[in-house]
Enzyme design. Sequence first.
Site, short mmCIF file in Angstrom:
data_model
loop_
_atom_site.label_atom_id
_atom_site.label_comp_id
_atom_site.label_asym_id
_atom_site.label_seq_id
_atom_site.Cartn_x
_atom_site.Cartn_y
_atom_site.Cartn_z
N SER A 64 0.80 -1.23 0.00
CA SER A 64 0.00 0.00 0.00
C SER A 64 0.84 1.27 0.00
O SER A 64 0.31 2.36 -0.20
CB SER A 64 -0.96 0.02 1.20
N LYS A 101 0.94 4.54 6.90
CA LYS A 101 0.33 5.40 5.89
C LYS A 101 0.90 6.81 6.01
O LYS A 101 1.49 7.18 7.03
CB LYS A 101 -1.20 5.49 6.07
#
Length: 146
Positions: A64, A101
Amino acid sequence: MFHTLRLINPAQNPPPSFRPLFLERVPCGFPSPCQDYAEQELDLNEHLIAHRSSTFFLRAEGNSMQDIGLYDGDLLIVDRSLKPEHGDVVIAEVFGEFTVKRLLIKSHGPVLQPMNPAYPVITPDPETLQIFGVVIHFVHTTRRRN
């Protein structure tokens, strides 16, 4: 996208491990001959870890964050003493699990942005979002491991 965290702490008093740091920079474009001498020596412990007691390592899992060059298996160096800022890559706890993230601070609250368009943006509840630490470096191995 979410994973259990397995922390690895840095050694408390590692002996210095000096390696040559060359004066010449290596161009990413056209080749340039390297100098035959080192400008100084570099201890990676000092270069990568500013706050030993609040720094830990962990391995990335998944893809990701691949658009910033963070890949599955890369080593993350995380500092818990740093205050997370807009644009930092962070380790966050969301829905009882951990994820890595990019933190975006918007007018309506924090957003956790993956760096791969195949993954959705996470808009956590600001009251329950826990930032576990700021990723200050990641180590990517370019040679395939056997």
